[in-house]
Structures are given as C-alpha cells and as structure tokens.
Write a protein that holds these residues in place. Sequence first.
Motif, PDB file in Angstrom:
ATOM      1  N   VAL A  85      14.019   4.367   4.147  1.00  0.00           N
ATOM      2  CA  VAL A  85      12.567   3.252   4.350  1.00  0.00           C
ATOM      3  C   VAL A  85      11.905   3.607   2.541  1.00  0.00           C
ATOM      4  N   ARG A  86      11.489   2.848   2.247  1.00  0.00           N
ATOM      5  CA  ARG A  86      10.993   2.599   0.983  1.00  0.00           C
ATOM      6  C   ARG A  86       9.288   2.326   1.046  1.00  0.00           C
ATOM      7  N   LEU A  87       8.592   3.209   0.061  1.00  0.00           N
ATOM      8  CA  LEU A  87       7.257   3.163  -0.013  1.00  0.00           C
ATOM      9  C   LEU A  87       6.861   2.445  -1.316  1.00  0.00           C
ATOM     10  N   HIS A  88       6.140   1.368  -1.469  1.00  0.00           N
ATOM     11  CA  HIS A  88       5.749   0.647  -2.706  1.00  0.00           C
ATOM     12  C   HIS A  88       4.012   0.807  -2.773  1.00  0.00           C
ATOM     13  N   LEU A  89       3.651   1.081  -3.838  1.00  0.00           N
ATOM     14  CA  LEU A  89       2.346   1.269  -3.936  1.00  0.00           C
ATOM     15  C   LEU A  89       2.042   0.281  -4.978  1.00  0.00           C
ATOM     16  N   MET A  90       1.141  -0.821  -5.203  1.00  0.00           N
ATOM     17  CA  MET A  90       0.929  -1.750  -6.274  1.00  0.00           C
ATOM     18  C   MET A  90      -0.414  -1.895  -6.340  1.00  0.00           C
ATOM     19  N   ARG A  91      -0.909  -1.842  -7.586  1.00  0.00           N
ATOM     20  CA  ARG A  91      -2.444  -1.994  -7.895  1.00  0.00           C
ATOM     21  C   ARG A  91      -2.661  -3.097  -8.787  1.00  0.00           C
ATOM     22  N   TRP A  92      -3.339  -3.978  -8.608  1.00  0.00           N
ATOM     23  CA  TRP A  92      -4.096  -4.933  -9.454  1.00  0.00           C
ATOM     24  C   TRP A  92      -5.351  -4.424  -9.530  1.00  0.00           C
ATOM     25  N   THR A  93      -6.107  -5.285 -10.326  1.00  0.00           N
ATOM     26  CA  THR A  93      -7.737  -5.222 -10.970  1.00  0.00           C
ATOM     27  C   THR A  93      -8.377  -4.688  -9.573  1.00  0.00           C
ATOM     28  N   GLU A  94      -8.450  -5.416  -8.611  1.00  0.00           N
ATOM     29  CA  GLU A  94      -9.298  -5.361  -7.630  1.00  0.00           C
ATOM     30  C   GLU A  94      -8.566  -5.147  -6.120  1.00  0.00           C
ATOM     31  N   ARG A  95      -7.326  -4.864  -6.256  1.00  0.00           N
ATOM     32  CA  ARG A  95      -6.577  -4.826  -5.015  1.00  0.00           C
ATOM     33  C   ARG A  95      -5.668  -3.509  -5.178  1.00  0.00           C
ATOM     34  N   LEU A  96      -5.525  -2.896  -4.117  1.00  0.00           N
ATOM     35  CA  LEU A  96      -4.427  -2.070  -3.828  1.00  0.00           C
ATOM     36  C   LEU A  96      -3.450  -2.406  -2.875  1.00  0.00           C
ATOM     37  N   VAL A  97      -2.226  -2.351  -2.743  1.00  0.00           N
ATOM     38  CA  VAL A  97      -1.227  -2.966  -1.780  1.00  0.00           C
ATOM     39  C   VAL A  97      -0.311  -1.591  -1.530  1.00  0.00           C
ATOM     40  N   CYS A  98      -0.232  -1.274  -0.310  1.00  0.00           N
ATOM     41  CA  CYS A  98       0.711  -0.186   0.056  1.00  0.00           C
ATOM     42  C   CYS A  98       1.718  -1.066   1.018  1.00  0.00           C
ATOM     43  N   ALA A  99       3.158  -0.926   0.656  1.00  0.00           N
ATOM     44  CA  ALA A  99       4.065  -1.601   1.407  1.00  0.00           C
ATOM     45  C   ALA A  99       5.211  -0.970   1.828  1.00  0.00           C
ATOM     46  N   VAL A 100       5.485  -0.879   2.931  1.00  0.00           N
ATOM     47  CA  VAL A 100       6.848  -0.030   3.567  1.00  0.00           C
ATOM     48  C   VAL A 100       8.062  -0.948   3.812  1.00  0.00           C
ATOM     49  N   ARG A 101       9.059  -0.825   3.344  1.00  0.00           N
ATOM     50  CA  ARG A 101      10.165  -1.629   3.354  1.00  0.00           C
ATOM     51  C   ARG A 101      11.159  -0.824   4.362  1.00  0.00           C
ATOM     52  N   ASP A 102      11.784  -1.592   5.335  1.00  0.00           N
ATOM     53  CA  ASP A 102      12.713  -0.718   6.374  1.00  0.00           C
ATOM     54  C   ASP A 102      13.787  -1.861   6.797  1.00  0.00           C
ATOM     55  N   PRO A 103      14.961  -1.315   7.309  1.00  0.00           N
ATOM     56  CA  PRO A 103      16.076  -2.010   7.552  1.00  0.00           C
ATOM     57  C   PRO A 103      15.984  -3.062   8.660  1.00  0.00           C
ATOM     58  N   SER A 104      14.816  -3.073   9.549  1.00  0.00           N
ATOM     59  CA  SER A 104      14.834  -3.806  10.720  1.00  0.00           C
ATOM     60  C   SER A 104      14.120  -5.227  10.481  1.00  0.00           C
ATOM     61  N   HIS A 105      14.506  -6.100  11.304  1.00  0.00           N
ATOM     62  CA  HIS A 105      14.142  -7.353  11.199  1.00  0.00           C
ATOM     63  C   HIS A 105      13.021  -7.786  12.332  1.00  0.00           C
ATOM     64  N   ASP A 106      13.021  -6.605  13.138  1.00  0.00           N
ATOM     65  CA  ASP A 106      11.792  -6.802  14.301  1.00  0.00           C
ATOM     66  C   ASP A 106      10.435  -6.582  13.800  1.00  0.00           C
ATOM     67  N   SER A 107       9.678  -7.622  14.389  1.00  0.00           N
ATOM     68  CA  SER A 107       8.000  -7.307  13.928  1.00  0.00           C
ATOM     69  C   SER A 107       7.488  -6.350  14.554  1.00  0.00           C
ATOM     70  N   PRO A 108       6.721  -5.847  13.743  1.00  0.00           N
ATOM     71  CA  PRO A 108       5.750  -4.753  14.157  1.00  0.00           C
ATOM     72  C   PRO A 108       4.805  -5.052  15.469  1.00  0.00           C
ATOM     73  N   VAL A 109       4.692  -4.341  16.407  1.00  0.00           N
ATOM     74  CA  VAL A 109       3.952  -4.862  17.595  1.00  0.00           C
ATOM     75  C   VAL A 109       2.762  -3.913  17.723  1.00  0.00           C
ATOM     76  N   ALA A 110       1.656  -4.586  17.783  1.00  0.00           N
ATOM     77  CA  ALA A 110       0.448  -3.747  17.749  1.00  0.00           C
ATOM     78  C   ALA A 110       0.109  -3.737  19.157  1.00  0.00           C
ATOM     79  N   ARG A 111      -0.313  -2.607  19.715  1.00  0.00           N
ATOM     80  CA  ARG A 111      -0.558  -2.105  21.249  1.00  0.00           C
ATOM     81  C   ARG A 111      -2.016  -2.520  21.582  1.00  0.00           C
ATOM     82  N   ASP A 112      -2.431  -2.589  22.636  1.00  0.00           N
ATOM     83  CA  ASP A 112      -3.907  -2.686  22.770  1.00  0.00           C
ATOM     84  C   ASP A 112      -4.512  -1.713  22.340  1.00  0.00           C
TER      85      ASP A 112
END
Length: 167
Positions: A85-112
């Motif tokens: 699993v790979r964690l990426h942190l990227m910063r722009w002037t007015e934004r910060l993005v945290c991105a996690v890359r993994d080997p699965s093609h399945d969509s994340p599922v938000a529970r109720d």
Amino acid sequence: MLEPLRQGLPPLDPATVSNAASCALPARYEAVREARKFTRNTLDQWDLGERFDDVCLVVSELVTNALRHALPASAQRMPEQTPPVRLHLMRWTERLVCAVRDPSHDSPVARDSDDFSAESGRGLFLVDSFSDSWGWHPLAGTLSGKVVWALFRLQPARPGVVPAPAE
C-alpha cells in the motif's frame, strides 16, 4: 492520478505541486502507525502541523481500509510477496491531498453512517466528515489497482506575511 480531484474546485495542474511525499507501507496493521508518523513528519516539514489531527485521522482510516479490504487474504501471511500500500501526500498553495494506492480494483464502500453500534464500517464516514472531499479512481497504464484520496482546503497565505523558508 490527479484528474478526479477537480470536484467543484479550480483545476489542479500537476506541475504546480509545491510539495509531495510518499511512502510504501507493508501489508500489516502496524503500517497504520507508520503512516501516522510519516504524516506527522511531513506536515511538520511543510509547516502544516496544526492540521495534523484531521489529516492523521483520515490517513489512518484510508490506510486501514486498504489493509483490511484491498489486499489479498494471503497478504498477512506473506507480506513480502504482496504489492505494498502506498501513501502519497501532495500539497498545493491552498490544498492538501492524501492519497492511498492499493492493488485492488474494488470500489470503496461507505456503510450506513447511522449504524454507530457496528464494530467497524465507519471509516469512510469519518473521511467524509473530516476532509473537504474524497473519492477514488482506478489506476491506468502500468499501475494496477486504485487510489482513494481525501482533499483538505488550506488557508491561503495572508497578504504581507512571508512564509518561513523551507529547510
């Protein structure tokens, strides 16, 4: 990887990233602690330590979800043979993005979000609550899997205030 991050905000130009950092995380649950430590160190270097609590919570949830749901069942038994699993942190002037890359093609599922008695399943609800937006998309080309990301808006620099130089 950045194309889906537009969501009602001015477009991101990958060339305008002011800071970026990433780390590979092993296929074991101790990696969540490593991700938090990496996030703390990176945000401190970027003088964003005041955002640590929210960002760390989101990073912890994204990494936990990747470890729990996106790795093959054999990953815990043979972590050296599993794509990390790979964690990426990227910063722009007015934004910060945290991105996690993994080997699965399945969509994340938000529970109720109403079922707070559940033992688990509230991770994406927390990501949604503590970040300004989040999403995911499959990877293309030579990379396989997906990226789940969360975006945080940062306060713009005040006019007349010169930020301290990066070390």
